[in-house]
Design a protein around this motif. Structure first.
Motif, short mmCIF file in Angstrom:
data_model
loop_
_atom_site.label_atom_id
_atom_site.label_comp_id
_atom_site.label_asym_id
_atom_site.label_seq_id
_atom_site.Cartn_x
_atom_site.Cartn_y
_atom_site.Cartn_z
N LYS A 99 -2.97 6.11 7.28
CA LYS A 99 -3.69 5.10 6.49
C LYS A 99 -3.17 3.70 6.75
CE LYS A 99 -5.04 4.06 1.71
NZ LYS A 99 -4.98 4.53 0.30
N TYR A 100 -1.84 3.56 6.86
CA TYR A 100 -1.24 2.22 6.96
C TYR A 100 -0.67 1.90 8.34
CZ TYR A 100 -1.86 2.23 1.95
OH TYR A 100 -2.42 2.29 0.70
N CYS A 132 5.68 12.80 -5.31
CA CYS A 132 6.73 11.88 -4.86
C CYS A 132 7.66 11.61 -6.04
CB CYS A 132 6.11 10.57 -4.36
SG CYS A 132 7.34 9.36 -3.85
N ARG A 144 2.51 1.64 -3.43
CA ARG A 144 1.49 1.96 -4.44
C ARG A 144 1.06 3.42 -4.33
NH1 ARG A 144 -2.36 -1.28 -2.83
NH2 ARG A 144 -3.33 0.34 -1.57
N ASP A 145 0.75 3.88 -3.12
CA ASP A 145 0.29 5.26 -2.95
C ASP A 145 1.37 6.27 -3.30
OD1 ASP A 145 -1.97 4.01 -2.09
OD2 ASP A 145 -2.12 5.07 -0.18
N GLY A 161 0.80 -1.22 0.00
CA GLY A 161 0.00 0.00 0.00
C GLY A 161 0.83 1.27 0.00
N ILE A 162 1.88 1.29 0.81
CA ILE A 162 2.74 2.47 0.89
C ILE A 162 3.40 2.74 -0.45
CG2 ILE A 162 4.84 3.41 1.93
CD1 ILE A 162 4.08 1.83 4.49
N ASN A 179 1.87 6.50 -7.10
CA ASN A 179 0.75 7.15 -7.80
C ASN A 179 0.64 8.64 -7.47
OD1 ASN A 179 -0.06 4.78 -9.05
ND2 ASN A 179 -1.48 4.22 -7.41
N ASN A 180 1.51 9.13 -6.59
CA ASN A 180 1.42 10.52 -6.16
C ASN A 180 2.42 11.38 -6.94
OD1 ASN A 180 1.59 13.03 -4.62
ND2 ASN A 180 0.43 11.93 -3.05
N ILE A 188 2.16 14.40 2.98
CA ILE A 188 1.87 13.11 2.35
C ILE A 188 2.32 11.96 3.25
CG2 ILE A 188 2.45 11.60 0.41
CD1 ILE A 188 2.59 14.16 -1.32
N GLU A 199 -0.20 11.39 5.95
CA GLU A 199 -1.39 10.72 5.43
C GLU A 199 -1.15 9.22 5.29
OE1 GLU A 199 -2.32 12.62 1.77
OE2 GLU A 199 -2.87 14.54 2.70
N ILE A 200 0.03 8.85 4.78
CA ILE A 200 0.36 7.44 4.60
C ILE A 200 0.48 6.73 5.95
CG2 ILE A 200 2.24 5.89 3.89
CD1 ILE A 200 2.56 7.63 1.41
#
Length: 250
Positions: A156-157, A102, A94-95, A91-92, A98-99, A149, A152-153
């Motif tokens: 989320k994780y 980054c 992937r996010d 997840g980390i 896609n940002n 960011i 946020e990660i």
């Protein structure tokens, strides 16, 4: 005076290394004597294994706790680690990939590093297309991104992140990973009572856990209040004297 102990741990930065990130000759000589004694010694560092090995190859510690406590090596062989879960790792990455804010992603997995920068491909560092899902958990994820960011990660994780003054990398590791957990598990594996361990460090939790905690002169007042001993103003000279008078005395 000689303290009964079986293991002594040193922060690499702020204790063993000078400001120019080299070892003084006196410190090297003292570590050679320590290596020849019955006391095991180890280092603790935030650096990944690859960078840390540039220093550990010089001093040959029995134990190397690297990458913010996520990996422990004994005589260069991996003996313990605390990775992110596979779902967290996937997840980390992937996010982040896609940002658009980054620009760089690095993954630490054992002694290897994988990055999304093809120019970095060399020994122990391999290019990886981060759009492909990970198939195994990793120890640490590094990224050039914003603190917002990163926050946020982490939310989320359920991981944690941090950066250091002077660089632009955010580092993501498991909430379960830290130096004191690494020290506890190292002592368990080595069958050493943690109270038979000395630590020369600025890590408060490690100072509280070991038998003898020693703070470097440049540590904060909070750290010094926890430590049983404090090195003198010249850490290199003071460390050498500490080793001579306390550890290596007959």
């Amino acid at each position: 005076m000689c303290i009964t102990n079986k293991l002594i741990l040193f922060d690499l930065e702020g204790v063993l290394l000078k400001e120019d990130r080299t070892f003084s000759q006196d410190v090297l000589k003292s570590l050679i004597k320590l290596k020849d004694s019955e006391v095991m010694f180890g280092v603790m560092t935030s650096e990944l294994w690859l960078k840390a090995s540039g220093y550990t190859n010089t001093i040959s510690p029995d134990i190397a706790i690297v990458s913010d406590g996520t990996q422990v090596y004994k005589d260069d062989e991996f003996i313990w680690g605390q990775s992110l879960s596979l779902e967290q790792s996937k997840g980390i990455v992937r996010d982040l990939s896609n940002n658009p804010r980054c620009s760089f992603i690095g993954i630490s997995s054992g002694k290897n590093i994988f990055t999304n920068d093809p120019s970095e491909d060399r020994n122990y560092i391999r290019y990886r297309d981060m759009s492909f899902p990970l198939k195994q958990a990793v120890d640490k994820v590094l990224a050039k991104t914003t603190k917002e960011i990163a926050a946020e990660i982490c939310s989320k994780y359920q991981c944690r992140s941090f950066d250091f003054d002077g660089d632009d990398l955010c580092r993501f590791i498991s909430n379960k990973a830290d130096f004191v957990t690494a020290v506890e598990n190292t002592c368990r594996i080595l069958d050493i009572d943690i109270k038979e361990t000395i630590a020369v460090t600025s890590d408060i939790d490690v100072l509280k856990a070991v038998g003898v905690g020693v703070a470097p002169a440049g540590a904060s007042d909070e750290v010094k209040d926890i430590a049983g001993l404090i090195l003198g103003e010249d850490d290199s000279d003071s460390l050498v004297e500490f080793l001579k008078e306390v550890i290596l005395s007959e």
